[in-house]
Structures are given as C-alpha cells and as structure tokens.
Design a protein around this motif. Structure first.
Motif, PDB file in Angstrom:
ATOM      1  N   UNK A   1       0.829  -1.211   0.000  1.00 49.66           N
ATOM      2  CA  UNK A   1       0.000   0.000   0.000  1.00 49.66           C
ATOM      3  C   UNK A   1       0.861   1.258   0.000  1.00 49.66           C
ATOM      4  N   UNK A   2       1.928   1.245   0.785  1.00 50.51           N
ATOM      5  CA  UNK A   2       2.812   2.412   0.838  1.00 50.51           C
ATOM      6  C   UNK A   2       3.474   2.663  -0.510  1.00 50.51           C
ATOM      7  N   UNK A   3       3.825   1.598  -1.224  1.00 49.11           N
ATOM      8  CA  UNK A   3       4.446   1.749  -2.540  1.00 49.11           C
ATOM      9  C   UNK A   3       3.492   2.427  -3.521  1.00 49.11           C
ATOM     10  N   UNK A   4       2.215   2.048  -3.518  1.00 45.64           N
ATOM     11  CA  UNK A   4       1.242   2.671  -4.418  1.00 45.64           C
ATOM     12  C   UNK A   4       0.942   4.108  -3.997  1.00 45.64           C
ATOM     13  N   UNK A   5       0.976   4.369  -2.717  1.00 45.34           N
ATOM     14  CA  UNK A   5       0.758   5.738  -2.252  1.00 45.34           C
ATOM     15  C   UNK A   5       1.904   6.649  -2.703  1.00 45.34           C
ATOM     16  N   UNK A   6       3.128   6.153  -2.646  1.00 45.07           N
ATOM     17  CA  UNK A   6       4.273   6.939  -3.114  1.00 45.07           C
ATOM     18  C   UNK A   6       4.185   7.177  -4.621  1.00 45.07           C
ATOM     19  N   UNK A   7       3.712   6.191  -5.361  1.00 43.09           N
ATOM     20  CA  UNK A   7       3.562   6.357  -6.807  1.00 43.09           C
ATOM     21  C   UNK A   7       2.487   7.395  -7.123  1.00 43.09           C
ATOM     22  N   UNK A   8       1.415   7.424  -6.335  1.00 45.44           N
ATOM     23  CA  UNK A   8       0.381   8.441  -6.519  1.00 45.44           C
ATOM     24  C   UNK A   8       0.956   9.834  -6.303  1.00 45.44           C
ATOM     25  N   UNK A   9       1.864   9.946  -5.348  1.00 49.98           N
ATOM     26  CA  UNK A   9       2.508  11.238  -5.088  1.00 49.98           C
ATOM     27  C   UNK A   9       3.331  11.685  -6.298  1.00 49.98           C
ATOM     28  N   UNK A  10       4.005  10.739  -6.958  1.00 51.38           N
ATOM     29  CA  UNK A  10       4.800  11.082  -8.136  1.00 51.38           C
ATOM     30  C   UNK A  10       3.907  11.504  -9.305  1.00 51.38           C
ATOM     31  N   UNK A  11       2.739  10.855  -9.430  1.00 56.53           N
ATOM     32  CA  UNK A  11       1.858  11.143 -10.557  1.00 56.53           C
ATOM     33  C   UNK A  11       0.969  12.358 -10.335  1.00 56.53           C
ATOM     34  N   UNK A  12       0.545  12.583  -9.083  1.00 55.07           N
ATOM     35  CA  UNK A  12      -0.470  13.607  -8.826  1.00 55.07           C
ATOM     36  C   UNK A  12      -0.038  14.681  -7.833  1.00 55.07           C
ATOM     37  N   UNK A  13       1.185  14.625  -7.394  1.00 52.76           N
ATOM     38  CA  UNK A  13       1.673  15.668  -6.499  1.00 52.76           C
ATOM     39  C   UNK A  13       1.331  15.403  -5.037  1.00 52.76           C
ATOM     40  N   UNK A  14       1.474  16.431  -4.249  1.00 50.99           N
ATOM     41  CA  UNK A  14       1.292  16.313  -2.805  1.00 50.99           C
ATOM     42  C   UNK A  14      -0.130  15.884  -2.453  1.00 50.99           C
ATOM     43  N   UNK A  15      -0.231  15.002  -1.497  1.00 53.91           N
ATOM     44  CA  UNK A  15      -1.547  14.505  -1.097  1.00 53.91           C
ATOM     45  C   UNK A  15      -2.275  15.529  -0.221  1.00 53.91           C
ATOM     46  N   UNK A  16      -3.564  15.356  -0.082  1.00 50.76           N
ATOM     47  CA  UNK A  16      -4.375  16.208   0.787  1.00 50.76           C
ATOM     48  C   UNK A  16      -3.976  15.975   2.240  1.00 50.76           C
ATOM     49  N   UNK A  17      -3.797  17.063   2.960  1.00 48.23           N
ATOM     50  CA  UNK A  17      -3.437  16.928   4.375  1.00 48.23           C
ATOM     51  C   UNK A  17      -4.652  16.455   5.176  1.00 48.23           C
ATOM     52  N   UNK A  18      -4.446  15.408   5.958  1.00 49.43           N
ATOM     53  CA  UNK A  18      -5.516  14.866   6.792  1.00 49.43           C
ATOM     54  C   UNK A  18      -5.134  15.063   8.260  1.00 49.43           C
ATOM     55  N   UNK A  19      -5.983  15.741   9.039  1.00 50.90           N
ATOM     56  CA  UNK A  19      -5.681  15.919  10.466  1.00 50.90           C
ATOM     57  C   UNK A  19      -5.429  14.572  11.148  1.00 50.90           C
ATOM     58  N   UNK A  20      -4.486  14.557  12.038  1.00 51.70           N
ATOM     59  CA  UNK A  20      -4.095  13.315  12.703  1.00 51.70           C
ATOM     60  C   UNK A  20      -5.271  12.634  13.388  1.00 51.70           C
ATOM     61  N   UNK A  21      -6.145  13.438  13.996  1.00 56.40           N
ATOM     62  CA  UNK A  21      -7.255  12.854  14.742  1.00 56.40           C
ATOM     63  C   UNK A  21      -8.297  12.193  13.830  1.00 56.40           C
ATOM     64  N   UNK A  22      -8.236  12.462  12.513  1.00 54.53           N
ATOM     65  CA  UNK A  22      -9.185  11.872  11.578  1.00 54.53           C
ATOM     66  C   UNK A  22      -8.604  10.679  10.808  1.00 54.53           C
ATOM     67  N   UNK A  23      -7.329  10.436  10.967  1.00 55.76           N
ATOM     68  CA  UNK A  23      -6.677   9.352  10.235  1.00 55.76           C
ATOM     69  C   UNK A  23      -6.920   8.025  10.940  1.00 55.76           C
ATOM     70  N   UNK A  24      -6.990   6.957  10.165  1.00 55.97           N
ATOM     71  CA  UNK A  24      -7.036   5.621  10.753  1.00 55.97           C
ATOM     72  C   UNK A  24      -6.319   4.640   9.825  1.00 55.97           C
ATOM     73  N   UNK A  25      -5.800   3.588  10.438  1.00 56.26           N
ATOM     74  CA  UNK A  25      -5.008   2.593   9.704  1.00 56.26           C
ATOM     75  C   UNK A  25      -5.188   1.250  10.410  1.00 56.26           C
ATOM     76  N   UNK A  26      -5.823   0.307   9.717  1.00 55.21           N
ATOM     77  CA  UNK A  26      -6.082  -1.014  10.313  1.00 55.21           C
ATOM     78  C   UNK A  26      -5.343  -2.082   9.505  1.00 55.21           C
ATOM     79  N   UNK A  27      -4.789  -3.062  10.227  1.00 57.57           N
ATOM     80  CA  UNK A  27      -4.079  -4.173   9.592  1.00 57.57           C
ATOM     81  C   UNK A  27      -4.534  -5.471  10.227  1.00 57.57           C
ATOM     82  N   UNK A  28      -4.806  -6.473   9.393  1.00 55.56           N
ATOM     83  CA  UNK A  28      -5.162  -7.810   9.860  1.00 55.56           C
ATOM     84  C   UNK A  28      -4.411  -8.833   9.030  1.00 55.56           C
ATOM     85  N   UNK A  29      -3.941  -9.886   9.671  1.00 53.47           N
ATOM     86  CA  UNK A  29      -3.301 -10.973   8.911  1.00 53.47           C
ATOM     87  C   UNK A  29      -3.425 -12.278   9.657  1.00 53.47           C
ATOM     88  N   UNK A  30      -3.417 -13.364   8.886  1.00 56.22           N
ATOM     89  CA  UNK A  30      -3.493 -14.708   9.461  1.00 56.22           C
ATOM     90  C   UNK A  30      -2.434 -15.593   8.842  1.00 56.22           C
TER      91      UNK A  30
END
Length: 238
Positions: free
Chosen positions: A209-238
């Motif tokens: 996911x991080x690799x595709x996010x970095x590629x989006x930055x190269x293609x479309x420029x700086x991402x929209x700033x998201x306030x820290x309190x509104x960000x979320x990141x969930x990971x699950x694996x088995x």
C-alpha cells in the motif's frame, strides 16, 4: 516319645529360621508386593512412558512430516485499510496501471500487458525476491473507480495468489481523499519454497500500500493533508 520330641524341635528351629512378615516386606518393598489374602506375589514395574500412575493413557503431542507440511501449505491472508489523501479515481488509476508495476511495486522486475479490453487485462509479471524469481500471468479485473482484482495464473511458485483493491469515499469535507481496502491471500505450491513466506510477507505484502501511495505522489503531487485525529489505519493478517 524321644523321637517325636526331636522332630518337633527340628520343626520349631526351621520356623525360627524363616523370615518374618516385616522382613519379607522390607526385602520386597521396592519391587514385590505380597497379597497375604490370596497368596499371590505381584512384581511392581515402573509405569510405562505415556501413562499415569492411575493407568490412564497420556496423549503425547507429536508432529510428523505431514503435520509439518500442512502448517507450511496453509494459505496466508493479509488485509489493510487506511484513509489516503488522494481521490478514488487517482488511486484507481495507479493500481489499474499494471504496465507500470515494474517501476515501483516491491520486487517486481517485469510487467507487460499482453491483452486488454474494457474491465479486464492480462499481464505477464516477473517477481524476484532472493533467491527465487517467479514468472506468472496475472488476470486483472477492474471496475472504475471502485475495484482492481488480480489473480495469479500459470505460476510455478504459488499455488494461489490473489490481490483485491477496493476504493470508497474518504472523509466528509475532504473531497480529495479516499478509503483504500487492500487484501492479499497466497499459498506456496511447494513445501520447499514455504520457507520464503516470511520474506514475501515482510518485503512485498507489508510494503504494498505504501508503494502505491508513493507512486500516486509522483503522478499527482502532494496529497491532501488529513488531520491526525481523523486518520485511521487497520491491519489484519493470518
């Protein structure tokens, strides 16, 4: 009478020479038990390995070759959800651009689209992570701008490999954001290659996911700033 008396004395002397009950018990305490009620001698033997003193069998856990093979061949799954400061369309275009994977996807050495039509494409991919290089065909299904699904076909390393990307609206009030749901499941075809699971998991899956996010930055420029309190990141694996 004299002869009878002598016989009685001999019998008495023999009785005195016999060991007493306590003596017998001392001599046989460790390995022989005397059952006086029925005149039976029982030899005590140590409990067999894997049984308790009560005679109940104990289950000793074992792992044979087939148990080991089953644990290695188990399908692995990983999923990740996060809010990203790019629109659904922007992230969709990055993920659907399979021909560019060789430029930024971890360990992807080659990505050639050999067939393409609306909502579907077929690509020849080469993924190399030491000491293995895998060539396989990826069948990619797309639904703009919501879904990109890819399944491995004709692979020698993987018995199963499938990735699914889903894009949905992001945060209210932040139109140039989206929620990315990424899921991957894989299973190695050979037991001999199963030891590579942790390498593939750490070096490829977790970085995707991080690799595709970095590629989006190269293609479309700086991402929209998201306030820290509104960000979320969930990971699950088995």
């Amino acid at each position: 009478m004299a002869r009878g008396s002598r016989s009685l004395r001999k019998v008495a002397d023999c009785i005195k020479q016999l060991p007493t009950t306590a003596g017998r018990e001392t001599q046989t305490r460790n390995n022989v038990r005397y059952l006086s009620s029925c005149g039976i001698l029982m030899t005590r033997v140590p409990p067999l390995l894997g049984t308790t003193m009560t005679g109940r069998a104990m289950v000793v856990p074992t792992r044979n070759f087939f148990n080991l093979a089953d644990s290695f061949s188990k399908r692995k799954e990983y999923s990740e959800r996060r809010v990203i400061g790019y629109s659904m369309q922007e992230m969709y275009d990055v993920v659907a651009g399979v021909e560019n994977y060789r430029l930024f996807v971890p360990w992807c050495k080659k990505s050639d689209v050999v067939f393409k039509r609306s909502g579907f494409c077929k690509a020849k991919l080469t993924v190399g992570f030491p000491p293995v290089v895998e060539n396989y065909t990826s069948l990619v299904t797309t639904v703009r701008p919501h879904l990109v699904k890819a399944a491995c076909s004709n692979g020698k390393l993987f018995n199963h490999l499938e990735t699914v990307w889903r894009f949905s609206p992001g945060l209210p009030g932040y139109p140039r954001t989206c929620t990315v749901d990424f899921a991957i499941s894989f299973e190695f075809r050979s037991l001999l290659h199963s030891h590579l699971a942790h390498v593939f998991f750490d070096e490829v899956v977790k970085q995707m996911v991080s690799a595709f996010e970095r590629q989006a930055c190269k293609q479309y420029g700086t991402e929209t700033h998201i306030p820290r309190e509104l960000m979320f990141h969930e990971i699950h694996h088995t």
